[in-house]
Structures are given as structure tokens and as C-alpha cells.
Design a protein around this motif. Structure first.
Motif, mmCIF file in Angstrom:
data_model
loop_
_atom_site.group_PDB
_atom_site.id
_atom_site.type_symbol
_atom_site.label_atom_id
_atom_site.label_comp_id
_atom_site.label_asym_id
_atom_site.label_seq_id
_atom_site.Cartn_x
_atom_site.Cartn_y
_atom_site.Cartn_z
ATOM 1 N N THR A 130 49.629 73.182 25.790
ATOM 2 C CA THR A 130 48.660 73.155 26.901
ATOM 3 C C THR A 130 48.962 74.210 27.965
ATOM 4 O OG1 THR A 130 49.934 71.391 27.964
ATOM 5 C CG2 THR A 130 48.065 70.716 26.628
ATOM 6 N N ALA A 131 47.924 74.545 28.725
ATOM 7 C CA ALA A 131 47.994 75.566 29.779
ATOM 8 C C ALA A 131 48.402 74.916 31.105
ATOM 9 C CB ALA A 131 46.629 76.231 29.916
ATOM 10 N N PHE A 132 48.762 75.775 32.076
ATOM 11 C CA PHE A 132 49.260 75.234 33.351
ATOM 12 C C PHE A 132 48.172 74.585 34.192
ATOM 13 C CE2 PHE A 132 47.594 79.215 35.040
ATOM 14 C CZ PHE A 132 47.133 78.824 36.285
ATOM 15 N N PRO A 167 54.049 71.456 26.854
ATOM 16 C CA PRO A 167 53.257 71.811 28.038
ATOM 17 C C PRO A 167 53.637 73.205 28.535
ATOM 18 C CG PRO A 167 55.113 70.443 28.676
ATOM 19 C CD PRO A 167 55.222 70.619 27.185
ATOM 20 N N SER A 168 52.884 73.717 29.498
ATOM 21 C CA SER A 168 53.242 74.984 30.137
ATOM 22 C C SER A 168 54.544 74.799 30.912
ATOM 23 C CB SER A 168 52.119 75.402 31.089
ATOM 24 O OG SER A 168 52.598 76.370 31.996
ATOM 25 N N SER A 169 55.410 75.807 30.852
ATOM 26 C CA SER A 169 56.700 75.731 31.571
ATOM 27 C C SER A 169 56.486 75.742 33.086
ATOM 28 C CB SER A 169 57.576 76.920 31.203
ATOM 29 O OG SER A 169 57.712 76.976 29.822
ATOM 30 N N LYS A 220 60.834 77.515 26.779
ATOM 31 C CA LYS A 220 60.161 78.815 26.627
ATOM 32 C C LYS A 220 59.350 78.825 25.351
ATOM 33 C CE LYS A 220 62.877 81.950 29.266
ATOM 34 N NZ LYS A 220 64.114 82.695 29.307
ATOM 35 N N HIS A 221 58.206 79.506 25.407
ATOM 36 C CA HIS A 221 57.378 79.497 24.197
ATOM 37 C C HIS A 221 58.057 80.242 23.059
ATOM 38 C CE1 HIS A 221 55.860 83.619 24.481
ATOM 39 N NE2 HIS A 221 55.631 83.432 25.758
ATOM 40 N N GLU A 222 58.940 81.181 23.417
ATOM 41 C CA GLU A 222 59.651 81.920 22.361
ATOM 42 C C GLU A 222 60.530 80.959 21.541
ATOM 43 O OE1 GLU A 222 59.632 82.688 25.522
ATOM 44 O OE2 GLU A 222 59.155 84.814 25.813
ATOM 45 N N THR A 244 45.715 75.375 23.903
ATOM 46 C CA THR A 244 44.846 75.714 25.031
ATOM 47 C C THR A 244 45.551 76.764 25.872
ATOM 48 O OG1 THR A 244 43.960 73.494 25.075
ATOM 49 C CG2 THR A 244 43.691 74.782 27.068
ATOM 50 N N GLY A 245 44.888 77.877 26.138
ATOM 51 C CA GLY A 245 45.502 78.912 26.964
ATOM 52 C C GLY A 245 44.760 80.222 26.848
ATOM 53 N N SER A 246 45.482 81.309 27.070
ATOM 54 C CA SER A 246 44.847 82.628 27.100
ATOM 55 C C SER A 246 44.449 83.099 25.698
ATOM 56 C CB SER A 246 45.833 83.632 27.701
ATOM 57 O OG SER A 246 47.007 83.654 26.915
ATOM 58 N N THR A 248 39.897 87.182 34.795
ATOM 59 C CA THR A 248 41.026 87.217 35.746
ATOM 60 C C THR A 248 41.134 85.807 36.298
ATOM 61 O OG1 THR A 248 40.486 89.501 36.308
ATOM 62 C CG2 THR A 248 41.939 88.314 37.832
ATOM 63 N N PHE A 249 42.307 85.194 36.127
ATOM 64 C CA PHE A 249 42.421 83.765 36.452
ATOM 65 C C PHE A 249 42.635 83.564 37.959
ATOM 66 C CE2 PHE A 249 43.781 79.464 34.786
ATOM 67 C CZ PHE A 249 42.585 79.270 34.112
ATOM 68 N N ALA A 250 41.590 83.829 38.720
ATOM 69 C CA ALA A 250 41.646 83.815 40.188
ATOM 70 C C ALA A 250 40.212 83.677 40.709
ATOM 71 C CB ALA A 250 42.262 85.124 40.656
HETATM 72 P P1 NAD Z 1 49.002 80.958 28.546
HETATM 73 O O1 NAD Z 1 48.308 81.505 27.365
HETATM 74 O O2 NAD Z 1 49.927 81.843 29.274
HETATM 75 O O3 NAD Z 1 49.852 79.659 28.121
HETATM 76 C C1 NAD Z 1 49.242 78.527 27.552
HETATM 77 C C2 NAD Z 1 50.267 77.753 26.756
HETATM 78 O O4 NAD Z 1 50.594 78.500 25.594
HETATM 79 C C3 NAD Z 1 51.591 77.526 27.492
HETATM 80 O O5 NAD Z 1 52.099 76.260 27.155
HETATM 81 C C4 NAD Z 1 52.456 78.631 26.935
HETATM 82 O O6 NAD Z 1 53.846 78.366 27.024
HETATM 83 C C5 NAD Z 1 51.993 78.624 25.484
HETATM 84 N N1 NAD Z 1 52.282 79.848 24.733
HETATM 85 C C6 NAD Z 1 52.113 81.123 25.140
HETATM 86 N N2 NAD Z 1 52.476 81.957 24.144
HETATM 87 C C7 NAD Z 1 52.877 81.176 23.104
HETATM 88 C C8 NAD Z 1 53.393 81.435 21.795
HETATM 89 N N3 NAD Z 1 53.595 82.673 21.385
HETATM 90 N N4 NAD Z 1 53.690 80.391 20.996
HETATM 91 C C9 NAD Z 1 53.503 79.134 21.410
HETATM 92 N N5 NAD Z 1 53.049 78.813 22.653
HETATM 93 C C10 NAD Z 1 52.736 79.833 23.473
HETATM 94 O O7 NAD Z 1 47.868 80.378 29.529
HETATM 95 P P2 NAD Z 1 48.023 79.795 31.006
HETATM 96 O O8 NAD Z 1 48.247 80.916 31.948
HETATM 97 O O9 NAD Z 1 48.952 78.650 31.022
HETATM 98 O O10 NAD Z 1 46.553 79.168 31.235
HETATM 99 C C11 NAD Z 1 45.449 79.916 31.601
HETATM 100 C C12 NAD Z 1 44.579 80.244 30.416
HETATM 101 O O11 NAD Z 1 44.235 79.070 29.700
HETATM 102 C C13 NAD Z 1 43.252 80.856 30.816
HETATM 103 O O12 NAD Z 1 42.950 81.895 29.938
HETATM 104 C C14 NAD Z 1 42.266 79.703 30.676
HETATM 105 O O13 NAD Z 1 40.941 80.097 30.489
HETATM 106 C C15 NAD Z 1 42.824 79.019 29.474
HETATM 107 N N6 NAD Z 1 42.363 77.642 29.390
HETATM 108 C C16 NAD Z 1 41.412 77.339 28.458
HETATM 109 C C17 NAD Z 1 40.900 76.045 28.392
HETATM 110 C C18 NAD Z 1 39.841 75.699 27.395
HETATM 111 O O14 NAD Z 1 39.651 74.510 27.144
HETATM 112 N N7 NAD Z 1 39.133 76.643 26.807
HETATM 113 C C19 NAD Z 1 41.382 75.054 29.250
HETATM 114 C C20 NAD Z 1 42.366 75.395 30.169
HETATM 115 C C21 NAD Z 1 42.848 76.698 30.226
#
Ligand code: NAD
Length: 510
Positions: free
Chosen positions: A157-159, A184-186, A219-221, A239-241, A397-399
């Protein structure tokens, strides 16, 4: 007050970053959870090592053998109790979300309400894991399909939604008979640890084995890679970037696993001449400024008809000037900080980029300072006039930056709308039936979510949530999203005394 919240959620002292029903003695490095509100450290977490991840995965696999054999409606009963436990901790968990992530208190509590709603939804779903029956072309045969639990599910999950997104996945996965490992996000580990403390109590009270719901923080690494490359985990929901999604998508596909990807959005609202502008301004303000522009569904682009452009800009400037920025735990605050200074820097870089390309800032965009603001995490939300072809407009841009674009015809508006790589949420404000229908048709919005006279953010859990194109194509929460968490089996039963092959094929020796 902070101490009270942490004590109620059993978060005193250094926390373990891995557990499967009880906490492991982790061996990874210590991570600090820093509040974006005032820069203070609110907790320390000993992160999980690869070996800790292995213990958690092994327990999740063992627990799957037990949990999948619990009848689905009985699994629903456990989910019902989990929902009630969230109800009991709504205030404290909501406040922790504000403290650790920086969103305003109402939104923090709103997240916990979403967890409760998801639990309620999943209780009902546990009695509705329906399969279809088909008429067989062979005499004396019956066909049907059924849905089985898929296995341990990895949830990343994302932060920006520290607890709700996990619940979209976990509540449905539990009803489906899966076990869940959460990474979860760190940036927000305490919210996840508090959530585990709440749900494990319910599992223990019901005499269920460890490993049904687990957590790995780190860490995700280390922990992320361990999770996504593990062939024992058939489904990864991330969920994330977009960058993260591409990497996870490729890694999991390489081992022929399944993914459910919920990635970035670049959401727009089209405002047409017949729109109720008062309604539109309220929706735009909530969509663009809410959660300080850090929602995947945040309104990032406004595509406005020429004829109403000056009036809408005037109304928006007035509305923006009334946004109270400050401590998100104070009731009168509408916009809290960004998650960290890095996020503020990205915002500044994007604005410079926009201006270099000919964009014009009409409001805000400054970094605030003085008192609480000395954390460097508070900004004023920005309105920037832009052309549809600016490259920065096509990025997320997340802002809190809102780009304004003018249009002449509805076809042109839809073309601008769809001309970005992402495809999550979209909206049109109009009282013209034809425009609304065009927008919702396959000639219209190319997003997973399309609204009329409702903004881009604030989706309800009853619908399937997710988006197209770079947003990843996954669907979570309501509707039939549960199917992603189960494996489908097609069954044919022969109740005759013959063995007629399908397609009329003759295959006999005599
Ligand atoms: P991020 O991509 O930096 O991180 C998201 C998660 O992925 C974190 O837990 C991170 O540790 C993990 N991660 C990153 N690289 C990884 C890897 N190589 N292997 C495994 N895990 C890894 O995103 P963020 O900055 O936490 O959140 C913001 C982003 O999330 C934005 O782009 C936003 O649009 C997106 N988001 C999307 C939704 C959706 O439902 N579409 C919902 C919430 C957030």
C-alpha cells in the motif's frame, strides 16, 4: 494527547515490523516514523529482514490451509467482528492517520469509516460468492463454475491511505478464504501496526491460527522484493506510483503470478457552460485541495469552456483564499502538510517546469514558514493556467496543483481529457443531457471512474474502484472485485451412462 492515542493503540516503545498474529523479534534496521505535522518522531519500528519475511510467508501459507476450510459465511462472521473492532477504535486510529500521514482529522476518521464499510460489505459478500451454471451441449451432463480461495495475498500500500486501502483488499480477501500479508509504506508504519493490534485480538479471541493476517514493514528493496518474487504468493495487489507498478507487474508476471494494480491518476473535471458553477466550485475545491492534493483521485486538471472561464476562475480564487492551512488535528483546518520535504520539492520542480513551458500561476504554490510551518512541509495550494499540451500537465505531481485548460467544443474537451497516460477518475459538470451522455459513452472519458455533477475524488466502496491505461487496470472494493481474490473452476458432471465428447468428435476403437 499523542501519548494517549499511542497507548490506546498499544504503540508504546520500539515496535516490531513483522508479525503474523503476534510480533516477531525482528532483526532489520530501525526506522523512524516522523509526523509531517511538526517533524517530531512519533515512533520507532525495527524493520523486517528477509528471514522475518520468510517466517511470515510460511505462517501465511500454513494458515491458508485452515482458513480456506472455514465456511465462507463463518469467515464473514469473523470479518463482522473485525468491523466492530474498527468501530471501537475509530477515533484513535483516525487520529493516528492524521498524525502520521498529515491528512485532516475528518479525513483520517473517514478512512477508518471506509474500513468499517468494507468489513460490512465483505460480510454480505461472504454469502454471495456466486458462480454461474451453464447448459451442457452433451446429454446427461451438467456444467457450472465455482470460486475457490486463491492463497496468501500480498498487499502493498501507498502512504496516502495508510489503512483504508489495506481494508479494501483484506476484508474481501478474508471473505474469499485467503490469508493476507501486508507491506505498508515505510512512511506510515505505525498505522499498519495499530491495525494489526486491533485485528489480531479478534482472531485470537476466536481461536484462529497465526498467519491469517500478517505484516512486514521495511524497505521495499528487502521486504517488497521478498513478497513480490515469492512463488507461494499467487496474487500481489499493489497500490502506488506507476513506476512501482511497472516493476511489480513485470516481476510478478515473470513468475506467472497475478497482479491487481492501483496506480497513479491524473484526474480532470470538464466544466461546461450549463454547469451549476456553485456546485462545481465545491467539488473542485474538495478534489484539488482535499488531502493536500495527495489522493490518487485528486483533481489535477480543470477543462473549462471559454465562455465561463473568467467567472469560474474568479470563484475559485475566492474559494482558495478561504482555505485554512495548518495543524490537521485542529477542526478548522482544511489542508494539512505534504508528507515530507521531498514532496514539497517535487511540487516546486513541477511548478517551475510548468512556468518554463508557458504556464501562469494564478494562485499559491508557495512554501510556508514560521512556527509550525518551519517543518517545510506546508504549502499553499496552487492554481496554474496551462495549455493542454504542456508536458508537465500529463504527469501526476502528488501535490495540490490544479492546471486550468480552456476548450471550445465538447469534442475538444474530451480530447484534452483523454490525452494523458493515466486513466483513473473523471468528471463532467453539466446540465446538458447530451454532453453528460457523450462523456459517459465510449466516445467519452477513458477512465475507470466517470462522474456527472460529482467530483473526481471521494468514491464509495460499493463500486469497483480502479483505472485504465497507466493506472494499471485493477479493480478493488465493491461490485464483483471479489473475483480477483479467488480462482475460478469450471466443472462438468456426467450423470448419464454414456461418454459423448463435446464438438461431436468421434473417438471409438469399435
Ligand atoms: P510508491 O510507489 O512510492 O509506494 C507505494 C508502495 O509500493 C510502498 O509501500 C512502497 O514501499 C512500495 N514499493 C515501491 N517500490 C517497490 C518495489 N520495487 N517492490 C515492492 N514494493 C515497492 O507510492 P507512494 O508515494 O507511497 O503513493 C503515491 C502514489 O500512489 C501516487 O502515484 C498515487 O496516485 C498512488 N495511489 C494510487 C491509488 C489507486 O487506488 N489507484 C490509491 C492510492 C495511491
Amino acid at each position: 494527547m499523542i501519548e494517549d492515542i499511542l497507548r490506546t493503540l498499544s504503540l508504546t516503545g520500539e515496535q516490531s515490523g513483522a508479525g503474523n498474529g503476534s510480533w516477531l523479534t525482528c532483526t532489520g534496521e530501525v526506522m523512524e516514523s516522523v509526523s509531517p505535522i511538526d517533524g517530531q518522531t512519533i515512533g520507532r519500528v525495527r524493520s523486517a529482514s528477509r528471514e522475518d519475511c520468510e517466517s511470515v510467508s510460511a505462517a501465511a501459507l500454513r494458515a491458508f490451509d485452515t482458513w480456506k476450510m472455514v465456511p465462507a459465511p463463518k469467515r464473514g462472521e469473523i470479518v463482522r467482528q473485525i468491523g466492530n473492532a474498527f468501530r471501537a477504535y475509530k477515533k484513535e486510529l483516525g487520529a493516528l492517520v492524521s498524525l502520521e500521514m498529515g491528512k485532516i482529522r475528518a479525513e483520517g476518521e473517514g478512512e477508518v469509516q471506509e474500513m468499517i464499510d468494507m468489513a460490512d460489505f465483505a460480510v454480505g459478500q461472504s454469502r454471495m460468492l456466486y458462480g454461474l451454471t451453464m447448459h451442457s451441449e452433451r446429454p446427461g451432463h451438467r456444467m457450472y463454475e465455482q470460486w475457490h480461495p486463491i492463497g496468501p495475498v500480498g498487499v502493498i500500500t501507498a502512504f496516502n491511505f495508510p489503512v483504508a486501502v489495506w481494508s479494501w483488499n483484506a476484508m474481501i480477501a478474508l471473505a474469499a478464504g485467503d490469508t493476507v500479508i501486508w507491506k505498508p509504506s515505510s512512511k506510515v508504519p505505525l498505522c499498519a501496526i495499530a491495525t494489526m493490534n486491533i485485528v489480531w485480538k479478534v482472531l485470537r479471541e476466536n481461536g484462529l491460527p497465526e498467519g491469517i493476517l500478517s505484516l512486514v514493514v521495511g524497505k521495499h528493496e528487502t521486504v517488497g522484493e521478498a513478497l513480490i518474487s515469492d512463488p507461494r504468493i499467487p496474487l500481489i495487489s499493489a497500490t502506488g506510483s506507476v513506476r512501482m507498478g511497472r516493476h511489480i507487474g513485470q516481476t510478478v508476471k515473470e513468475r506467472l503470478g497475478k497482479t491487481l494494480l492501483e496506480l497513479g491518476g491524473n484526474n480532470a473535471i470538464i466544466v461546461t457552460p450549463s454547469a451549476n458553477l456553485q456546485l462545481a466550485v465545491r467539488a473542485i475545491l474538495f478534489g484539488a485541495v482535499g488531502t493536500a492534493g495527495q489522493r490518487c483521485t485528486t483533481t489535477r486538471r480543470l477543462i473549462v469552456h471559454q465562455s465561463i472561464y473568467p467567472a469560474l476562475v474568479e470563484a475559485l480564487l475566492k474559494a482558495y483564499s478561504h482555505v485554512r492551512i495548518g495543524d490537521p488535528l485542529e477542526e478548522s483546518t482544511l489542508m494539512g502538510p505534504l508528507i515530507d520535504r521531498e514532496a514539497v520539492e517535487s511540487m516546486q520542480t513541477a511548478l517551475k517546469h510548468a512556468q518554463d513551458e508557458g504556464g501562469r500561476i494564478l494562485y499559491g504554490g508557495e512554501i510556508l514558514s514560521g512556527g509550525l510551518f518551519d517543518t517545510g512541509t506546508y504549502v499553499t495550494p496552487c492554481i496554474c493556467e496551462a495549455g493542454p499540451d504542456l508536458s508537465i500537465v500529463k504527469e501526476e505531481t502528488f501535490a495540490p496543483i490544479l492546471y486550468l485548460i480552456r476548450y471550445d467544443t465538447i469534442e475538444e474537451a474530451i480530447q484534452y481529457h483523454n490525452a494523458v497516460p493515466q486513466g483513473l477518475s473523471s468528471a463532467i459538470f453539466t446540465n446538458n443531457l447530451k454532453e453528460a451522455e457523450v462523456f459517459l459513452s465510449h466516445r467519452g472519458s477513458d477512465c475507470g471512474i466517470a462522474n456527472v455533477n460529482v467530483g473526481t475524488s471521494g468514491a464509495e466502496i460499493g463500486g469497483a474502484f480502479g483505472g485504465e491505461k497507466d493506472t494499471g487496470g485493477g479493480r478493488e472494493a465493491g461490485s464483483d472485485a471479489w473475483k480477483a481474490y479467488m480462482r475460478r473452476q469450471t466443472c462438468t458432471i456426467n450423470w448419464s451412462d454414456d461418454l459423448p465428447p463435446a464438438q461431436g468428435i468421434r473417438f471409438k476403437t469399435t
